[in-house]
Design an enzyme around this catalytic site. Structure first.
Site, mmCIF file in Angstrom:
data_model
loop_
_atom_site.group_PDB
_atom_site.id
_atom_site.type_symbol
_atom_site.label_atom_id
_atom_site.label_comp_id
_atom_site.label_asym_id
_atom_site.label_seq_id
_atom_site.Cartn_x
_atom_site.Cartn_y
_atom_site.Cartn_z
ATOM 1 N N HIS A 201 -4.655 -3.467 6.298
ATOM 2 C CA HIS A 201 -4.444 -3.737 4.863
ATOM 3 C C HIS A 201 -5.796 -4.158 4.292
ATOM 4 O O HIS A 201 -6.098 -5.350 4.142
ATOM 5 C CB HIS A 201 -3.403 -4.831 4.634
ATOM 6 C CG HIS A 201 -3.346 -5.228 3.184
ATOM 7 N ND1 HIS A 201 -2.894 -4.389 2.201
ATOM 8 C CD2 HIS A 201 -3.745 -6.351 2.543
ATOM 9 C CE1 HIS A 201 -2.999 -4.974 1.024
ATOM 10 N NE2 HIS A 201 -3.522 -6.173 1.204
ATOM 11 N N ASP B 166 0.839 -1.201 0.000
ATOM 12 C CA ASP B 166 0.000 0.000 0.000
ATOM 13 C C ASP B 166 0.874 1.251 0.000
ATOM 14 O O ASP B 166 0.596 2.229 -0.702
ATOM 15 C CB ASP B 166 -0.915 -0.017 1.234
ATOM 16 C CG ASP B 166 -1.611 -1.355 1.381
ATOM 17 O OD1 ASP B 166 -2.401 -1.708 0.498
ATOM 18 O OD2 ASP B 166 -1.327 -2.083 2.359
HETATM 19 P P1 NAD Z 1 -2.093 -18.390 -4.127
HETATM 20 O O1 NAD Z 1 -3.444 -18.976 -3.937
HETATM 21 O O2 NAD Z 1 -1.485 -18.309 -5.480
HETATM 22 O O3 NAD Z 1 -1.056 -19.177 -3.221
HETATM 23 C C1 NAD Z 1 -1.313 -19.490 -1.883
HETATM 24 C C2 NAD Z 1 -0.550 -20.753 -1.575
HETATM 25 O O4 NAD Z 1 -0.674 -21.002 -0.178
HETATM 26 C C3 NAD Z 1 -1.063 -21.998 -2.314
HETATM 27 O O5 NAD Z 1 -0.002 -22.608 -2.994
HETATM 28 C C4 NAD Z 1 -1.604 -22.868 -1.182
HETATM 29 O O6 NAD Z 1 -1.417 -24.253 -1.442
HETATM 30 C C5 NAD Z 1 -0.759 -22.394 -0.009
HETATM 31 N N1 NAD Z 1 -1.330 -22.683 1.308
HETATM 32 C C6 NAD Z 1 -2.621 -22.708 1.681
HETATM 33 N N2 NAD Z 1 -2.726 -23.078 2.965
HETATM 34 C C7 NAD Z 1 -1.475 -23.267 3.409
HETATM 35 C C8 NAD Z 1 -0.938 -23.678 4.658
HETATM 36 N N3 NAD Z 1 -1.711 -23.961 5.692
HETATM 37 N N4 NAD Z 1 0.401 -23.806 4.756
HETATM 38 C C9 NAD Z 1 1.198 -23.547 3.712
HETATM 39 N N5 NAD Z 1 0.749 -23.177 2.501
HETATM 40 C C10 NAD Z 1 -0.572 -23.027 2.360
HETATM 41 O O7 NAD Z 1 -2.156 -16.950 -3.429
HETATM 42 P P2 NAD Z 1 -1.148 -15.737 -3.610
HETATM 43 O O8 NAD Z 1 -1.584 -14.922 -4.765
HETATM 44 O O9 NAD Z 1 0.243 -16.216 -3.535
HETATM 45 O O10 NAD Z 1 -1.527 -14.879 -2.313
HETATM 46 C C11 NAD Z 1 -1.259 -15.362 -1.017
HETATM 47 C C12 NAD Z 1 -1.922 -14.473 0.021
HETATM 48 O O11 NAD Z 1 -1.368 -13.170 0.002
HETATM 49 C C13 NAD Z 1 -3.420 -14.277 -0.178
HETATM 50 O O12 NAD Z 1 -4.040 -14.343 1.090
HETATM 51 C C14 NAD Z 1 -3.530 -12.866 -0.721
HETATM 52 O O13 NAD Z 1 -4.787 -12.287 -0.465
HETATM 53 C C15 NAD Z 1 -2.433 -12.207 0.058
HETATM 54 N N6 NAD Z 1 -1.940 -10.918 -0.445
HETATM 55 C C16 NAD Z 1 -1.598 -9.987 0.474
HETATM 56 C C17 NAD Z 1 -1.108 -8.770 0.066
HETATM 57 C C18 NAD Z 1 -0.706 -7.714 1.077
HETATM 58 O O14 NAD Z 1 -0.366 -6.599 0.641
HETATM 59 N N7 NAD Z 1 -0.699 -7.957 2.380
HETATM 60 C C19 NAD Z 1 -0.972 -8.502 -1.287
HETATM 61 C C20 NAD Z 1 -1.314 -9.480 -2.211
HETATM 62 C C21 NAD Z 1 -1.805 -10.706 -1.774
HETATM 63 C C1 LMR Z 2 -3.720 -6.604 -2.644
HETATM 64 O O1 LMR Z 2 -3.687 -5.597 -1.920
HETATM 65 O O2 LMR Z 2 -3.293 -6.609 -3.816
HETATM 66 C C2 LMR Z 2 -4.283 -7.880 -2.076
HETATM 67 O O3 LMR Z 2 -4.313 -7.831 -0.684
HETATM 68 C C3 LMR Z 2 -5.641 -8.139 -2.658
HETATM 69 C C4 LMR Z 2 -6.198 -9.479 -2.244
HETATM 70 O O4 LMR Z 2 -7.383 -9.484 -1.828
HETATM 71 O O5 LMR Z 2 -5.489 -10.493 -2.327
#
Ligand code: NAD
Ligand code: LMR
Length: 329
Positions: free
Chosen positions: A188, A160
């Site tokens: 977030h 962010d």
């Molecule tokens: P994704 O679905 O591509 O990958 C998530 C992975 O986590 C999968 O491979 C899944 O098998 C694994 N997983 C699920 N449960 C698990 C566990 N108990 N132990 C270990 N691994 C496990 O998702 P992504 O695009 O990589 O995003 C991951 C997370 O990050 C999501 O929650 C998304 O919303 C979040 N995110 C946060 C921000 C931020 O700014 N804070 C930004 C973008 C995404």
């Molecule tokens: C982002 O800020 O890009 C993510 O947290 C969005 C999401 O819901 O995974």
């Protein structure tokens, strides 16, 4: 190599953020070019084969700083000896799922991970939670690691922060490096408050340089706060490379320090500063040095900013109350 490898655990390693993150960690961008790393990848059993594929590719990069890759399907082993934990894997919101259901489902992930960190992580462990809802997932993990200092559990709002810097730089026609002292306050989520009132552009106050409250309220704040949804709409998947980049920035700055005359935003346990209730994991402006962060104190918060901060903090306290009721914290 000048020192022993640092153990970096990455959960959700076979996911899209994991794929964008692991190569950058292994190349030295997380901890610096003098620091060898050992990667410890955690995945659910069904995704272990995919993680093994990524490990083959890591090997093929022949990164001089990569001292090994181990893959686990249980948290206890994955966090054994961990110095840095990047908690990326989380339960995504499914259709029809209420916020409470989402928090409960994530409790099933972050509670055992907190317990595993408590049982086996290194004394200097630092945790960054990326998986959403990141702030409250961090609170859950922290609650199950009573022997780890609370301040070691952080949540990612650096994406962010970086988004806000990019939008402000574009508006003012300057480079992002000219923007300093931006702050993300709160959660977030779409309630977050990107604050430019203390930000500087080329040493001058950024809000004055913009001089356009309508742009601030109707364009900048909602664009930054809802950027995650904008990316999902455009890509058909949530942000991955930019999220991985922000995770690198967060940990890099935590370990190596912020630059003089600037600060960054981190989701950290509140100490009550700026009237944010103690204990919730909320985003603040921080400086870092020697592996520790400190909240920037003494910023004047006007009525407009106060309302925005309070709204996001209210959401965080509601999330905390929900996970309390669920017995997760
Ligand atoms: P994704 O679905 O591509 O990958 C998530 C992975 O986590 C999968 O491979 C899944 O098998 C694994 N997983 C699920 N449960 C698990 C566990 N108990 N132990 C270990 N691994 C496990 O998702 P992504 O695009 O990589 O995003 C991951 C997370 O990050 C999501 O929650 C998304 O919303 C979040 N995110 C946060 C921000 C931020 O700014 N804070 C930004 C973008 C995404
Ligand atoms: C982002 O800020 O890009 C993510 O947290 C969005 C999401 O819901 O995974």
């Amino acid at each position: 190599m000048t020192q022993a490898p640092v153990n970096v655990t990455v959960t959700g390693a076979a996911g899209q953020i994991g794929y964008a993150l692991l190569f950058r960690i292994a190349s030295g961008q997380l901890l610096g070019q003098d620091t060898p790393v050992k990667l410890r990848l955690l995945e659910i059993p069904q995704a272990v084969t995919a993680a093994e594929g990524t490990a083959l590719e890591l090997e093929d990069c022949a990164f001089p700083l990569l001292a090994g890759v181990d893959i686990f399907d249980n948290a206890k082993d994955a966090f054994d000896g961990t110095n840095v934990g990047l908690l990326v894997g989380a339960r995504p919101r499914a259709k029809g799922m209420e916020r409470g259901d989402l928090l409960e489902a994530n409790g099933g992930i972050f509670k055992p991970q907190g317990e595993a960190i408590n049982a086996g992580a290194a004394d200097d462990v630092k945790i960054l939670v990326v998986g959403n809802p990141a702030n409250t997932n961090a609170l859950i993990a922290q609650a199950h690691a009573p022997d780890v200092p609370k301040e070691r559990f952080t949540a990612m709002t650096r994406l962010d922060h970086n988004r806000a810097a990019a939008q402000l730089a574009t508006k003012l026609g300057v480079g992002v490096a000219d923007i300093k002292k931006l702050t993300i306050w709160g959660n977030h989520s779409a309630t977050q408050y990107p604050d430019i009132f203390h930000a500087e552009v080329d040493g001058k106050n950024a809000a004055q340089a913009v001089g356009d409250q309508t742009w601030l309220e109707d364009e900048f704040i909602p664009r930054v706060a809802k950027r995650g949804a904008e990316i999902i709409e455009a890509r058909g998947a949530s942000s991955a490379a930019s999220a991985a980049n922000a995770a690198i920035d967060h940990v890099h700055d935590w370990v190596n320090g912020t630059s003089e005359g600037d600060w960054v935003s981190m989701g950290i346990p509140s100490d009550g500063s700026y009237d944010v209730p103690e204990g919730i994991i909320s985003s603040f402006p921080v400086t870092t040095s020697g592996g520790k962060y400190e909240i920037v104190q003494g910023l004047e918060i006007d009525e407009f900013s106060r309302g925005k901060i309070d709204a996001s903090v209210k959401e965080l306290t509601e999330e905390r109350d929900t996970v309390r009721q669920l017995g997760l914290v």
